[in-house]
Every structure is written in C-alpha cells, then in structure tokens.
Design an enzyme around this catalytic site. Structure first.
Site, PDB file in Angstrom:
ATOM      1  N   HIS A  54       0.789  -1.181   0.108  1.00  0.00           N
ATOM      2  CA  HIS A  54       0.060   0.088   0.004  1.00  0.00           C
ATOM      3  C   HIS A  54       0.878   1.221   0.103  1.00  0.00           C
ATOM      4  O   HIS A  54       1.383   1.846   1.158  1.00  0.00           O
ATOM      5  CB  HIS A  54      -1.009  -0.088   1.200  1.00  0.00           C
ATOM      6  CG  HIS A  54      -1.812   1.065   1.135  1.00  0.00           C
ATOM      7  ND1 HIS A  54      -3.074   0.859   1.977  1.00  0.00           N
ATOM      8  CD2 HIS A  54      -1.973   2.405   0.779  1.00  0.00           C
ATOM      9  CE1 HIS A  54      -4.043   2.126   1.817  1.00  0.00           C
ATOM     10  NE2 HIS A  54      -3.204   2.688   1.092  1.00  0.00           N
ATOM     11  N   LEU A  57       2.427   6.568  -4.933  1.00  0.00           N
ATOM     12  CA  LEU A  57       3.472   6.942  -5.520  1.00  0.00           C
ATOM     13  C   LEU A  57       3.211   8.382  -6.181  1.00  0.00           C
ATOM     14  O   LEU A  57       3.960   8.963  -6.791  1.00  0.00           O
ATOM     15  CB  LEU A  57       4.252   5.853  -6.775  1.00  0.00           C
ATOM     16  CG  LEU A  57       4.765   4.644  -6.025  1.00  0.00           C
ATOM     17  CD1 LEU A  57       5.508   3.985  -7.070  1.00  0.00           C
ATOM     18  CD2 LEU A  57       5.965   5.373  -5.125  1.00  0.00           C
ATOM     19  N   ARG A  58       1.947   8.799  -6.438  1.00  0.00           N
ATOM     20  CA  ARG A  58       1.423   9.874  -7.093  1.00  0.00           C
ATOM     21  C   ARG A  58       1.512   9.963  -8.485  1.00  0.00           C
ATOM     22  O   ARG A  58       0.887  10.985  -9.005  1.00  0.00           O
ATOM     23  CB  ARG A  58       2.064  11.009  -6.207  1.00  0.00           C
ATOM     24  CG  ARG A  58       1.727  10.842  -4.444  1.00  0.00           C
ATOM     25  CD  ARG A  58       0.179  11.228  -4.192  1.00  0.00           C
ATOM     26  NE  ARG A  58       0.011  11.618  -2.994  1.00  0.00           N
ATOM     27  CZ  ARG A  58      -0.854  10.953  -2.187  1.00  0.00           C
ATOM     28  NH1 ARG A  58      -1.777  10.033  -2.818  1.00  0.00           N
ATOM     29  NH2 ARG A  58      -1.124  11.009  -1.181  1.00  0.00           N
ATOM     30  N   ASN A  88      -4.957   5.941  -6.881  1.00  0.00           N
ATOM     31  CA  ASN A  88      -5.560   7.061  -6.823  1.00  0.00           C
ATOM     32  C   ASN A  88      -4.758   8.362  -7.422  1.00  0.00           C
ATOM     33  O   ASN A  88      -4.300   9.254  -6.785  1.00  0.00           O
ATOM     34  CB  ASN A  88      -6.038   7.590  -5.466  1.00  0.00           C
ATOM     35  CG  ASN A  88      -4.960   7.501  -4.441  1.00  0.00           C
ATOM     36  OD1 ASN A  88      -3.949   6.962  -4.648  1.00  0.00           O
ATOM     37  ND2 ASN A  88      -5.242   8.337  -3.367  1.00  0.00           N
ATOM     38  N   HIS A 175     -10.910   0.014   1.075  1.00  0.00           N
ATOM     39  CA  HIS A 175     -10.839   1.102   1.929  1.00  0.00           C
ATOM     40  C   HIS A 175     -12.016   0.997   2.806  1.00  0.00           C
ATOM     41  O   HIS A 175     -13.083   1.749   2.126  1.00  0.00           O
ATOM     42  CB  HIS A 175     -10.214   2.540   1.248  1.00  0.00           C
ATOM     43  CG  HIS A 175     -10.290   3.624   1.909  1.00  0.00           C
ATOM     44  ND1 HIS A 175      -9.551   4.574   2.095  1.00  0.00           N
ATOM     45  CD2 HIS A 175     -11.415   4.280   2.819  1.00  0.00           C
ATOM     46  CE1 HIS A 175      -9.558   5.555   2.851  1.00  0.00           C
ATOM     47  NE2 HIS A 175     -10.976   5.273   3.193  1.00  0.00           N
ATOM     48  N   HIS A 228      -5.419  -0.781   5.740  1.00  0.00           N
ATOM     49  CA  HIS A 228      -5.317   0.091   7.172  1.00  0.00           C
ATOM     50  C   HIS A 228      -6.482  -0.284   8.036  1.00  0.00           C
ATOM     51  O   HIS A 228      -7.330   0.675   8.624  1.00  0.00           O
ATOM     52  CB  HIS A 228      -5.188   1.517   6.879  1.00  0.00           C
ATOM     53  CG  HIS A 228      -5.950   2.195   5.778  1.00  0.00           C
ATOM     54  ND1 HIS A 228      -7.481   1.986   5.642  1.00  0.00           N
ATOM     55  CD2 HIS A 228      -5.718   2.568   4.403  1.00  0.00           C
ATOM     56  CE1 HIS A 228      -7.756   2.424   4.647  1.00  0.00           C
ATOM     57  NE2 HIS A 228      -7.046   2.882   4.070  1.00  0.00           N
ATOM     58  N   ASP A 301       0.869   2.685   3.801  1.00  0.00           N
ATOM     59  CA  ASP A 301      -0.247   3.874   3.311  1.00  0.00           C
ATOM     60  C   ASP A 301       0.672   5.052   3.111  1.00  0.00           C
ATOM     61  O   ASP A 301       0.347   6.053   3.476  1.00  0.00           O
ATOM     62  CB  ASP A 301      -1.062   4.024   4.444  1.00  0.00           C
ATOM     63  CG  ASP A 301      -2.288   4.647   3.509  1.00  0.00           C
ATOM     64  OD1 ASP A 301      -2.264   5.030   2.459  1.00  0.00           O
ATOM     65  OD2 ASP A 301      -3.345   5.158   4.264  1.00  0.00           O
TER      66      ASP A 301
HETATM   67  O1  DOR Z   1      -4.725   9.336   4.635  1.00  0.00           O
HETATM   68  C1  DOR Z   1      -4.695   8.983   3.565  1.00  0.00           C
HETATM   69  N1  DOR Z   1      -4.093   9.326   2.579  1.00  0.00           N
HETATM   70  N2  DOR Z   1      -5.536   7.947   3.334  1.00  0.00           N
HETATM   71  C2  DOR Z   1      -6.092   7.220   2.210  1.00  0.00           C
HETATM   72  O2  DOR Z   1      -6.884   6.385   2.255  1.00  0.00           O
HETATM   73  C3  DOR Z   1      -5.462   8.005   0.867  1.00  0.00           C
HETATM   74  C4  DOR Z   1      -4.268   8.665   1.368  1.00  0.00           C
HETATM   75  C5  DOR Z   1      -3.985   9.607   0.070  1.00  0.00           C
HETATM   76  O3  DOR Z   1      -3.947   9.294  -0.976  1.00  0.00           O
HETATM   77  O4  DOR Z   1      -3.338  10.559   0.379  1.00  0.00           O
END
Ligand code: DOR
Length: 435
Positions: A54, A57-58, A88, A175, A228, A301
């Site tokens: 989890h 990497l953006r 995401n 999630h 999580h 995460d």
């Molecule tokens: O704190 C979080 N940040 N929880 C998530 O489920 C998504 C993540 C994010 O992409 O920043």
C-alpha cells in the site's frame, strides 16, 4: 561478481554467511571467497526485501508530492524491494495505459519493483467497474484492485468486483469507510473530537463495511484484503470472518501501531490521516492482532503531500503521512521491543505475507539459496532521531520527524543489485549483480 555477507543474524536467530551471485542467493560454500566483495554483517539482522502492499507514488498527476523515482528512493531507504502503487493518481489507474506507465517507470528506476494496483471502479467514482480483466492482462499484470482513498460503498459493485477478482485469482483491497457515517470527518469520533470541535469518524464506519464485505467475499468465494485496519472493533470482525473460513486478509499501518489521537490536540495537519489515529486501546488491540495473525501484514499507506496541502488549517489539510523510510523502525519499536514479534515475524508481516497476498513471486523462501537476492541488512541496535534528511522521497509529511526510532537500514539488494550502501541510497543501482 559475487558478494559475501559475513556473520549476519538470519531469521531463526542463527548467525551465518549469505552469498549473492547473478541476482540470486547461492550457497556460500560454493563461491570463490577471494574474488567476492565482502560485506561485514556482524551484528546486523538479515531480512528478506520488504514488500509494501500500500504505497501512494502519486505519478501520474501528483508529481509535486512524489514521483515513481522519488518514491522508490524512499522505498529503498526503508528496506523495501517491492511496492504496490495505489490507483488514486491523475488520471486514475483504471486503464492499461496508466498501469503500464507506472510499471515502466518502476523498471527504469530499478531501485525496487513496482506493482501497479488497478482501480476497482472507473475514476474511483464508485459508479461502474473498471475493466479489471484488461488491467490484469496488461503488461503490468495487475493482481490487486483498490479504490483506496475511497470506499467501494455500493454493495452490488463490491460483489461483482469480488467475483471478477476471484476469476483471475486477484484480490480486492477495500478502503473500509461507510461514507454516510463519516461526512466531513476529521478525526476519531469520541470525547476528544467533541472537546476539539472537530467532526468525528466513528469506529463503526470501518467495522460495518468490513462485516459486509466479509459476507460478500464468502458468497463470491473471493479474496478480500482490508486496508489500514484502525480499530479493535474491526479486528473482532476480521477474527470472526477468519474463524468462519472467509478468504480475508488485513493490514495495519506503522502509524496506527504507534500513534494515538492525542496528537491531534495541537491541530497539526501532520497528524491528519484517513482512517484517523485512534485511542490507545485500539493501538494495543492492533498490536495484539498483528502478533496473533488476525492482522496479516504491515503496509505503510505512504501518502506524500506537498507542504501547502498539509500546512492548511486542520479541517482543510490533506489526509496522509509518508511512511516508507520509517516503517521498519516503527515496527521494531511497537512489535519487537514490546516482545510481540521476533525478526522472523517481522519478515513475515513485512515481506513474505504481503508478497503472497499480492501474488508477487520470489519471496516465498526468504533468504534461502536459489531465491532472488532481495536482502536487507538492518542494524537493530542503532537509534536515530528522524530528520528531513532521512526522508528520501519528495515530501516530508512524516509524523515521526524529531522522534527517536530504533534500527537503521544499512544495506539493501534488489534482485542482487545493491540499492543502499551504508545507509545511502545509490543514485543508480549497482549493476554488478544484474542477471
Ligand atoms: O490518509 C490517507 N491518505 N488515506 C487514504 O486513504 C488516502 C491517502 C492519500 O492518497 O493521500
């Protein structure tokens, strides 16, 4: 070229040598010792390369916070040799083009393997399923599907997603957050949220979704993975489902193993995360559950955010914390130093088990001759106060800055290539051991 690691403490506690040749672990007795590069591993613990199921990497779309290359530097620094990249991104990883791009960027970096996670629903919108089979059959070979950041709240969609996943031996990573119970939520719901005047995120919003999904997974004969887990109540739901034989696995983050909601008192956005930090009783229940196997793995995460996104007022700040570089230290502190897990247990929850859930090959016989040489040498006696310089990714939104943590990752090999030497991430991995 051959590398000999001398006198490492391996998983059962026994001290022995390890040898790396042609990307694999080989019998130290079979090598030419005079020609080998020798790494003194006395006092160091050898672990198999860590696997994070989890990671955010953006890239694409969030490059101001992280890129695949910068995220893999953070991963290598933390001892990870494989990370599963959450979907995401912008655009969302719901097409072969995106997952193949992320996969290719990982190959170009070479610091660790990147396994792209595919979206469950198109655009993470929760309205219709992504073409999961196409993602699975793409060159990226997706084996994990998740809308993480969002809950697949629609039960019918979740049921169908589980059925599709079952047909390709993939897993749906949920999630778990009932949206109607968490509108505007900022922190754990309880006395403290009332005192601070922040909207609460009740524990039941997590457990209720996990209970529903466990029943759906049972119906579909599918594998469900719970992202999580943050509450004692969810632990009980997972425990009951496992006892019934449901194919359910669960993860806990390092921050939920160590930090409590009390940190939110200062309204510092660094402590804002989803799911939120919980009271101490939950933290203790999560540790027990990880020790007894109810929770299968630790997953970071890792959620990098640009400074502006975290420095806003608490209610406007982004959710998320970086975690790749500090995960092992936090787990050492919360699980090893409390006597709840030994190093073999750490190898299980941070390497073998996440690899098995993600169907990542090469991690099933950790540190054994013939396995790919994914090796981490850790100095368990080191202690360090975390500074920005220890964070090798692009973002520094760590809740552990200024915190002293045990352990230090000294050396890492990914498929026989050295990616970390004496604690420093190598700009380009040493190619000497490349297959
Ligand atoms: O704190 C979080 N940040 N929880 C998530 O489920 C998504 C993540 C994010 O992409 O920043």
């Amino acid at each position: 070229m051959t590398t000999l690691l001398t006198g490492a403490r391996v998983l059962g506690g026994e001290v022995r040598d390890l040898a790396i040749h042609d990307g694999a672990l080989v019998d130290p007795a079979s090598i030419d010792r005079d020609a080998a590069e020798v790494v003194d591993a006395a006092g160091l613990v050898a672990l198999p390369g860590l696997v994070d199921l989890h990671t955010h990497l953006r890239q694409p779309g969030g490059e101001q916070a992280e890129t695949v290359a910068s995220g893999l530097r953070a991963a290598a620094a933390g001892g990870f040799t494989c990370v599963f990249a959450m979907a995401n991104t912008t655009p969302v990883a719901d097409t072969p083009a995106v997952v193949e791009q992320v996969h290719r960027l990982g190959l170009e970096s070479g610091l660790a393997t990147v396994r792209p996670i595919g979206a469950v629903t198109v655009g993470l919108r929760g309205e219709r399923l992504a073409d999961m089979l196409m993602l699975h059959r793409s060159a990226a070979g997706v084996t994990v599907f998740s809308d993480d950041g969002h809950c697949v709240a629609d039960a019918e969609l979740m049921r169908r997603a589980l059925e599709h996943a079952a047909s390709m031996d993939a897993v749906v990573a949920q999630h778990a957050q009932e949206p109607s119970l968490t509108r505007g939520a900022q922190m754990h719901e309880g006395a403290l949220s009332a005192e601070l005047g922040l909207a609460g995120w009740p524990a039941v919003a997590e457990a209720a979704v996990v209970a529903r999904d466990a029943l759906l997974a049972e119906l579909a004969g599918a594998r469900l993975h719970v992202c999580h887990v943050s509450t004692a109540q969810t632990v009980e739901v997972v425990r009951a489902a496992k006892a019934r034989g449901v194919r359910i696995t669960a993860e806990v983050t390092p921050h939920h193993l160590l930090l409590t909601e009390e940190l939110v008192r200062g309204y510092d956005g660094r402590y804002k995360v989803n799911p939120p930090l919980r009271p101490e009783a939950d933290v203790l229940a999560l540790r027990e559950a990880l020790a007894d196997g109810t929770i299968d793995i630790v997953a970071t995460d890792h959620a990098p955010h640009a400074p502006e996104a975290k420095q806003a007022a608490f209610a406007e700040a982004a959710f998320g914390m970086v975690g790749l570089e500090t995960a092992l230290g936090v787990v050492q502190q919360s699980m090893v130093e409390t006597g709840l897990l030994d190093w073999a247990g750490i190898a299980r929850v941070l390497s073998t088990a996440p690899a098995a859930i993600g169907r990542e090959p090469g991690y099933d016989a950790p540190l054994e001759v013939g396995s790919p040489a994914h090796v981490v040498l850790v100095d368990p006696a080191a202690r360090r106060t975390i500074e920005v310089g220890h964070l090798r990714g692009r973002s520094a939104n760590s809740p552990f800055l200024g915190v002293e943590l045990p352990g230090e990752v000294r050396h890492v090999w990914h498929a026989g290539r050295r990616t970390v030497r004496d604690g420093a991430v190598l700009a380009a991995p040493d190619a000497g051991e490349a297959a």
